[in-house]
Scaffold this active site. Structure first.
Site, PDB file in Angstrom:
ATOM      1  N   TYR A 157     -19.912  11.929  19.889  1.00 23.53           N
ATOM      2  CA  TYR A 157     -19.040  13.084  19.600  1.00 23.53           C
ATOM      3  C   TYR A 157     -17.660  12.673  19.120  1.00 23.53           C
ATOM      4  O   TYR A 157     -17.000  13.413  18.378  1.00 23.53           O
ATOM      5  CB  TYR A 157     -18.980  14.043  20.798  1.00 23.53           C
ATOM      6  N   HIS A 214      -6.826  -3.457   9.449  1.00 25.88           N
ATOM      7  CA  HIS A 214      -8.035  -4.223   9.129  1.00 25.88           C
ATOM      8  C   HIS A 214      -8.729  -4.609  10.427  1.00 25.88           C
ATOM      9  O   HIS A 214      -9.082  -5.768  10.632  1.00 25.88           O
ATOM     10  CB  HIS A 214      -7.677  -5.496   8.354  1.00 25.88           C
ATOM     11  N   HIS A 222      -2.820   2.394   8.805  1.00 25.35           N
ATOM     12  CA  HIS A 222      -3.854   1.627   8.101  1.00 25.35           C
ATOM     13  C   HIS A 222      -3.966   0.248   8.745  1.00 25.35           C
ATOM     14  O   HIS A 222      -2.955  -0.378   9.044  1.00 25.35           O
ATOM     15  CB  HIS A 222      -3.488   1.485   6.624  1.00 25.35           C
ATOM     16  N   HIS A 265     -12.392  -3.563   2.919  1.00 26.13           N
ATOM     17  CA  HIS A 265     -10.951  -3.601   3.205  1.00 26.13           C
ATOM     18  C   HIS A 265     -10.627  -3.283   4.673  1.00 26.13           C
ATOM     19  O   HIS A 265     -10.193  -4.162   5.397  1.00 26.13           O
ATOM     20  CB  HIS A 265     -10.248  -2.631   2.241  1.00 26.13           C
ATOM     21  N   GLU A 301       0.811  -1.228   0.000  1.00 23.24           N
ATOM     22  CA  GLU A 301       0.000   0.000   0.000  1.00 23.24           C
ATOM     23  C   GLU A 301       0.843   1.276   0.000  1.00 23.24           C
ATOM     24  O   GLU A 301       0.344   2.348   0.337  1.00 23.24           O
ATOM     25  CB  GLU A 301      -0.945   0.016   1.205  1.00 23.24           C
ATOM     26  N   TYR A 309     -10.464  22.224  23.781  1.00 23.76           N
ATOM     27  CA  TYR A 309     -10.352  21.160  24.782  1.00 23.76           C
ATOM     28  C   TYR A 309      -8.956  21.092  25.395  1.00 23.76           C
ATOM     29  O   TYR A 309      -7.946  21.252  24.706  1.00 23.76           O
ATOM     30  CB  TYR A 309     -10.665  19.814  24.106  1.00 23.76           C
TER      31      TYR A 309
END
Ligand SMILES: [Zn+2]
Length: 222
Positions: A119, A100, A98, A161, A79, A214
């Site tokens: 939220y 799975h 990334h 994916h 990838e 925040y």
């Protein structure tokens, strides 16, 4: 070690650490998933086909701006184009995670995006966590789809994916990936009991305003 070589060494260590943390936190199994970080004009990315337990600092692959590796470097993740494409398009992003993970992948395989049900969906930078269209893993087409869907945000699902998170730092990208997986699990759960009630656009706008104010002038949980 200091300067540029020291920065690269530090990033390599962080990438190995993030891959091992994804395994420890149940976000990944086996050789699936990959991580990258911007390194000067190029990118550092995890190698293809090595389980996180066996990753070393040396095994992380450097690719230059044209996607060329250094002599003796390992083969990069399949990838790598997706990582390079996002980093090229997004000067505000320095790191990509990334994976799975189970619930994000369940929704991605059901063709679902995650609506504004909580939220913390807002950590994606958008009111909902969108779903990038399907393309074969490792393809330039997938890289385009994902870069396009991520535009203006920090995370999305990838059809059939998994998920991807992009952020200014590796720690933040890991945090977002873990939170997207949590929201995917929550959404999956609500679908079993009649579906979620969602927050309105006005409520999400207020949440984004709160995020900006925040804690210690940083994003939540960092
Ligand atoms: Zn993948």
């Amino acid at each position: 070690m200091s300067g540029r070589a020291g920065d690269e060494e530090r990033l390599r260590r962080q990438i190995v650490d993030v891959m091992q943390q994804m395994l420890a936190r149940g976000l990944n199994r086996g050789t699936s998933g990959n991580v990258s970080a911007r390194c000067g004009e190029g990118v550092l990315v995890t190698p293809s086909g090595i389980v996180p337990e066996r990753l070393t600092v040396e095994s992380i692959v450097y690719l230059d701006a044209e996607g060329r590796g250094r002599d003796g470097g390992l083969k990069p993740s399949s990838e790598w184009r997706m990582h390079a494409r996002i980093l090229a398009r997004r000067p505000d992003v320095n790191a990509i995670v990334h994976c799975h993970s189970r619930y994000a992948t369940i929704l991605a395989c059901a063709g679902k995006s995650i609506p504004s049900l909580h939220y913390m969906v807002g950590v994606s930078g958008k009111p909902e966590i969108q779903l990038a269209p399907y393309a074969t893993f490792g393809s330039a087409e997938l890289a385009d789809h994902v870069a396009e869907t991520l535009a203006g945000g920090y995370a999305c699902l990838m059809a059939n994916h998994g998920l991807i998170a992009a952020a200014p730092s590796l720690a933040r990208a890991l945090f977002i990936a873990e939170e997207v997986e949590e929201q995917a699990a929550v959404y999956w759960g609500t679908l079993a009991i009649g579906g979620p009630t969602t927050l309105s656009g006005t409520q999400m706008d207020e949440i984004f305003r709160q995020f900006r104010n925040y804690g210690q002038k940083k994003e939540p949980s960092e």
